[in-house]
Design a protein around this motif. Structure first.
Motif, PDB file in Angstrom:
ATOM      1  N   LYS A  72     -10.547  -2.766 107.269  1.00  0.00           N
ATOM      2  CA  LYS A  72      -9.859  -2.118 106.154  1.00  0.00           C
ATOM      3  C   LYS A  72      -8.962  -1.030 106.721  1.00  0.00           C
ATOM      4  CE  LYS A  72     -13.604   1.162 105.120  1.00  0.00           C
ATOM      5  NZ  LYS A  72     -14.524   1.668 104.060  1.00  0.00           N
ATOM      6  N   LEU A  73      -7.986  -0.619 105.929  1.00  0.00           N
ATOM      7  CA  LEU A  73      -7.067   0.418 106.365  1.00  0.00           C
ATOM      8  C   LEU A  73      -7.490   1.755 105.774  1.00  0.00           C
ATOM      9  CD1 LEU A  73      -3.611  -1.394 106.016  1.00  0.00           C
ATOM     10  CD2 LEU A  73      -5.099  -1.203 108.025  1.00  0.00           C
ATOM     11  N   THR A  74      -7.653   2.732 106.629  1.00  0.00           N
ATOM     12  CA  THR A  74      -8.023   4.077 106.204  1.00  0.00           C
ATOM     13  C   THR A  74      -7.087   5.071 106.879  1.00  0.00           C
ATOM     14  OG1 THR A  74      -9.557   4.393 108.049  1.00  0.00           O
ATOM     15  CG2 THR A  74     -10.451   3.402 106.029  1.00  0.00           C
ATOM     16  N   GLU A  75      -7.063   6.277 106.371  1.00  0.00           N
ATOM     17  CA  GLU A  75      -6.239   7.307 106.986  1.00  0.00           C
ATOM     18  C   GLU A  75      -6.686   7.558 108.418  1.00  0.00           C
ATOM     19  OE1 GLU A  75      -5.157  12.038 106.299  1.00  0.00           O
ATOM     20  OE2 GLU A  75      -5.652  10.774 104.563  1.00  0.00           O
ATOM     21  N   ARG A  76      -7.974   7.533 108.636  1.00  0.00           N
ATOM     22  CA  ARG A  76      -8.488   7.780 109.989  1.00  0.00           C
ATOM     23  C   ARG A  76      -8.014   6.717 110.962  1.00  0.00           C
ATOM     24  NH1 ARG A  76     -14.944   8.492 111.527  1.00  0.00           N
ATOM     25  NH2 ARG A  76     -14.627   8.846 113.787  1.00  0.00           N
ATOM     26  N   LEU A  77      -8.055   5.445 110.540  1.00  0.00           N
ATOM     27  CA  LEU A  77      -7.606   4.368 111.425  1.00  0.00           C
ATOM     28  C   LEU A  77      -6.096   4.454 111.636  1.00  0.00           C
ATOM     29  CD1 LEU A  77      -8.693   0.727 111.630  1.00  0.00           C
ATOM     30  CD2 LEU A  77      -6.267   1.193 111.261  1.00  0.00           C
ATOM     31  N   LEU A  78      -5.336   4.657 110.568  1.00  0.00           N
ATOM     32  CA  LEU A  78      -3.878   4.686 110.681  1.00  0.00           C
ATOM     33  C   LEU A  78      -3.397   5.877 111.490  1.00  0.00           C
ATOM     34  CD1 LEU A  78      -2.944   3.567 107.062  1.00  0.00           C
ATOM     35  CD2 LEU A  78      -2.751   2.219 109.165  1.00  0.00           C
ATOM     36  N   ASP A  79      -4.196   6.947 111.543  1.00  0.00           N
ATOM     37  CA  ASP A  79      -3.833   8.098 112.361  1.00  0.00           C
ATOM     38  C   ASP A  79      -3.802   7.754 113.849  1.00  0.00           C
ATOM     39  OD1 ASP A  79      -3.102  10.232 110.786  1.00  0.00           O
ATOM     40  OD2 ASP A  79      -5.132  11.017 110.551  1.00  0.00           O
ATOM     41  N   THR A  80      -4.443   6.667 114.228  1.00  0.00           N
ATOM     42  CA  THR A  80      -4.448   6.259 115.632  1.00  0.00           C
ATOM     43  C   THR A  80      -3.260   5.365 115.978  1.00  0.00           C
ATOM     44  OG1 THR A  80      -5.775   4.246 115.275  1.00  0.00           O
ATOM     45  CG2 THR A  80      -6.967   6.324 115.592  1.00  0.00           C
ATOM     46  N   ILE A  81      -2.428   5.049 114.992  1.00  0.00           N
ATOM     47  CA  ILE A  81      -1.292   4.148 115.187  1.00  0.00           C
ATOM     48  C   ILE A  81      -0.010   4.964 115.271  1.00  0.00           C
ATOM     49  CG2 ILE A  81      -0.002   2.192 114.268  1.00  0.00           C
ATOM     50  CD1 ILE A  81      -2.871   1.477 114.937  1.00  0.00           C
ATOM     51  N   ARG A  82       0.746   4.788 116.346  1.00  0.00           N
ATOM     52  CA  ARG A  82       2.061   5.413 116.447  1.00  0.00           C
ATOM     53  C   ARG A  82       3.133   4.406 116.070  1.00  0.00           C
ATOM     54  NH1 ARG A  82       3.037  10.263 118.404  1.00  0.00           N
ATOM     55  NH2 ARG A  82       5.199   9.676 118.804  1.00  0.00           N
ATOM     56  N   ILE A  83       4.168   4.889 115.366  1.00  0.00           N
ATOM     57  CA  ILE A  83       5.290   4.026 115.013  1.00  0.00           C
ATOM     58  C   ILE A  83       6.579   4.657 115.532  1.00  0.00           C
ATOM     59  CG2 ILE A  83       4.136   2.870 113.096  1.00  0.00           C
ATOM     60  CD1 ILE A  83       5.508   4.814 111.188  1.00  0.00           C
ATOM     61  N   ASP A  84       7.697   4.401 114.889  1.00  0.00           N
ATOM     62  CA  ASP A  84       8.977   4.862 115.417  1.00  0.00           C
ATOM     63  C   ASP A  84       9.054   6.385 115.464  1.00  0.00           C
ATOM     64  OD1 ASP A  84      10.695   5.700 112.746  1.00  0.00           O
ATOM     65  OD2 ASP A  84       9.287   4.065 112.356  1.00  0.00           O
ATOM     66  N   GLU A  85       9.845   6.881 116.379  1.00  0.00           N
ATOM     67  CA  GLU A  85       9.912   8.312 116.624  1.00  0.00           C
ATOM     68  C   GLU A  85      10.487   9.089 115.447  1.00  0.00           C
ATOM     69  OE1 GLU A  85       9.104  11.770 118.583  1.00  0.00           O
ATOM     70  OE2 GLU A  85       8.433   9.727 118.991  1.00  0.00           O
ATOM     71  N   ALA A  86      11.431   8.471 114.722  1.00  0.00           N
ATOM     72  CA  ALA A  86      12.025   9.163 113.572  1.00  0.00           C
ATOM     73  C   ALA A  86      10.961   9.466 112.524  1.00  0.00           C
ATOM     74  CB  ALA A  86      13.142   8.325 112.972  1.00  0.00           C
ATOM     75  N   SER A  87      10.089   8.505 112.270  1.00  0.00           N
ATOM     76  CA  SER A  87       9.019   8.723 111.297  1.00  0.00           C
ATOM     77  C   SER A  87       8.010   9.736 111.808  1.00  0.00           C
ATOM     78  CB  SER A  87       8.317   7.396 110.985  1.00  0.00           C
ATOM     79  OG  SER A  87       9.178   6.510 110.309  1.00  0.00           O
ATOM     80  N   GLU A  88       7.674   9.644 113.078  1.00  0.00           N
ATOM     81  CA  GLU A  88       6.706  10.580 113.637  1.00  0.00           C
ATOM     82  C   GLU A  88       7.240  12.016 113.588  1.00  0.00           C
ATOM     83  OE1 GLU A  88       3.744   9.885 114.310  1.00  0.00           O
ATOM     84  OE2 GLU A  88       3.699   7.714 114.605  1.00  0.00           O
ATOM     85  N   ALA A  89       8.548  12.173 113.814  1.00  0.00           N
ATOM     86  CA  ALA A  89       9.132  13.511 113.818  1.00  0.00           C
ATOM     87  C   ALA A  89       9.140  14.135 112.428  1.00  0.00           C
ATOM     88  CB  ALA A  89      10.553  13.451 114.374  1.00  0.00           C
ATOM     89  N   ALA A  90       9.322  13.300 111.391  1.00  0.00           N
ATOM     90  CA  ALA A  90       9.395  13.814 110.013  1.00  0.00           C
ATOM     91  C   ALA A  90       8.022  13.911 109.350  1.00  0.00           C
ATOM     92  CB  ALA A  90      10.295  12.915 109.177  1.00  0.00           C
ATOM     93  N   ARG A  91       7.028  13.355 109.978  1.00  0.00           N
ATOM     94  CA  ARG A  91       5.706  13.220 109.350  1.00  0.00           C
ATOM     95  C   ARG A  91       5.103  14.540 108.901  1.00  0.00           C
ATOM     96  NH1 ARG A  91       0.476  10.765 112.624  1.00  0.00           N
ATOM     97  NH2 ARG A  91      -1.135  11.350 111.103  1.00  0.00           N
ATOM     98  N   TYR A  92       5.051  15.511 109.773  1.00  0.00           N
ATOM     99  CA  TYR A  92       4.311  16.731 109.462  1.00  0.00           C
ATOM    100  C   TYR A  92       5.031  17.598 108.434  1.00  0.00           C
ATOM    101  CZ  TYR A  92       1.518  15.157 113.343  1.00  0.00           C
ATOM    102  OH  TYR A  92       0.720  14.390 114.156  1.00  0.00           O
ATOM    103  N   HIS A  93       6.340  17.534 108.423  1.00  0.00           N
ATOM    104  CA  HIS A  93       7.094  18.256 107.402  1.00  0.00           C
ATOM    105  C   HIS A  93       6.782  17.685 106.020  1.00  0.00           C
ATOM    106  CE1 HIS A  93      10.387  20.327 105.412  1.00  0.00           C
ATOM    107  NE2 HIS A  93      10.796  19.158 104.923  1.00  0.00           N
ATOM    108  N   LEU A  94       6.751  16.355 105.905  1.00  0.00           N
ATOM    109  CA  LEU A  94       6.442  15.731 104.620  1.00  0.00           C
ATOM    110  C   LEU A  94       4.992  15.973 104.226  1.00  0.00           C
ATOM    111  CD1 LEU A  94       8.376  12.361 104.938  1.00  0.00           C
ATOM    112  CD2 LEU A  94       8.793  14.148 103.258  1.00  0.00           C
ATOM    113  N   GLN A  95       4.092  15.878 105.184  1.00  0.00           N
ATOM    114  CA  GLN A  95       2.686  16.130 104.875  1.00  0.00           C
ATOM    115  C   GLN A  95       2.483  17.542 104.346  1.00  0.00           C
ATOM    116  OE1 GLN A  95       0.727  15.035 108.573  1.00  0.00           O
ATOM    117  NE2 GLN A  95      -0.005  13.117 107.678  1.00  0.00           N
TER     118      GLN A  95
END
Length: 360
Positions: free
Chosen positions: A322-345
């Motif tokens: 199943k997909l959970t926040e904990r599991l998805l936190d271990t997945i890295r994707i494109d750098e643009a999304s990773e860079a904007a992630r914490y601002h949106l969170q």
């Protein structure tokens, strides 16, 4: 799988993709059923699920539906006689929003409809190829553009011809095969400020004049690159023909700034949930992560699909199923999304943003 290797920039690959039947969704087995499988059978089942999650079909988002409607209108009304110029469509958007997918799927549906109606052969006995597709590169010149079109059709004289001969071959192929749509992808590689870029831009206009096809272009930031103005500035920009001939179709990302945007985001999550084959998945598995998933992907469909696909792979491989926040936190994707992630969170945590619909 190695048997699935082909390219849409050749007629054989395009036809194979256009004619491919819908994939069959693997059966959803209960955890106890999986444990009863032998080692090889379990590996085969998991491999089938990995393949499915990477290719479970096109999600009919509001953005896709809207541009398909626009393209249908443009293509259907391009019934001009050969002495008149047909208008072109250009999908202009940021990376990761599905430009290529939208262009390809529209053209695939058109291709199927044309061959179903008129047959696989023309009256003269040539292959009917309703669509050709090429993707530009950073080194595209007038000659290489002509060569790529000829290579799509498999013309035998491609390797030894000059630019003018290749242009003539391309015209012959399009007319003989009764092609009606030409897709030119990655148009942003044309630099209208460079000599070779101006030559290619002018050649595209020549092709539009000579070929009885509707061109569908796709690229990144084309307006900002002044491609519509063909590199001209000031008063000279009004002389640019491209802006008068091309219909620019913008493709926005998902947003959560209003009820409609939140509704569309929730619909995407629900549609995706229905496609997943995970034994411990539950209703609202993705909807419950709406804020998190938006923060992770910034509303870009390409980033979202990448995160879900990789998450499903890891969920199966680790047995989480199943997909959970904990599991998805271990997945890295494109750098643009990773860079904007914490601002949106931070915006979601502060209550300034929400992706959940207001039911009050």
């Amino acid at each position: 799988m190695i048997t699935n290797i082909y390219t849409l920039s050749r007629k054989e690959g395009w036809q194979r993709w256009a004619d491919a039947p819908a994939r069959v969704r693997p059966e959803l087995l209960a955890p106890k059923q999986i444990t009863k499988l032998g080692e090889d059978a379990r590996a085969d089942y998991n491999d089938a699920r990995h393949d499915w999650h990477a290719n479970f079909g096109i999600l009919k988002t509001p953005q896709l539906a809207a541009i398909h409607d626009e393209l249908d209108q443009i293509v259907a009304t391009n019934r001009q006689d050969p002495d008149r110029i047909r208008g072109a469509a250009v999908i202009d958007a940021l990376p990761g929003l599905g430009k290529t997918t939208i262009a390809n799927t529209f053209a695939r549906d058109f291709d199927r409809a044309q061959r179903r109606r008129f047959g696989d052969l023309t009256e003269e006995g040539h292959e009917r190829l309703p669509v050709f597709r090429v993707g530009l590169t950073s080194r595209t010149t007038l000659r290489t553009l002509n060569r790529m079109i000829c290579e799509f059709y498999g013309h035998p004289g491609t390797d030894r011809a000059n630019a003018a001969q290749l242009a003539s071959f391309a015209v012959d192929c399009v007319i003989s095969c009764q092609t009606r749509i030409g897709i030119i992808d990655d148009l942003h590689f044309i630099d209208p400020n460079r000599r070779d870029g101006i030559e290619v831009s002018n050649h595209l206009k020549w092709l539009a004049n000579e070929l009885p096809v509707t061109f569908i272009y796709a690229g990144v930031g084309l307006a900002e690159r002044r491609l519509f103005a063909e590199g001209l500035t000031g008063d000279n920009a009004v002389m640019a023909q491209t802006a008068r001939r091309w219909t620019r179709l913008e493709l926005p990302p998902f947003h959560v700034g209003d009820q409609a945007g939140r509704r569309h985001w929730q619909s995407l999550l629900k549609a995706t949930e229905r496609q997943l084959v995970l034994t411990k998945a539950h209703p609202s598995m993705l909807v419950d992560l709406a804020d998190y998933l938006f923060a992770r992907t910034t509303g870009h469909i390409g980033s979202f699909i990448t995160l879900i696909t990789r998450g499903c792979y890891k969920a199966i491989r680790t047995g989480a199923e199943k997909l959970t926040e904990r599991l998805l936190d271990t997945i890295r994707i494109d750098e643009a999304s990773e860079a904007a992630r914490y601002h949106l969170q931070a915006g979601f945590q502060a209550g300034k943003l929400t992706s959940y619909r207001n039911t009050g």
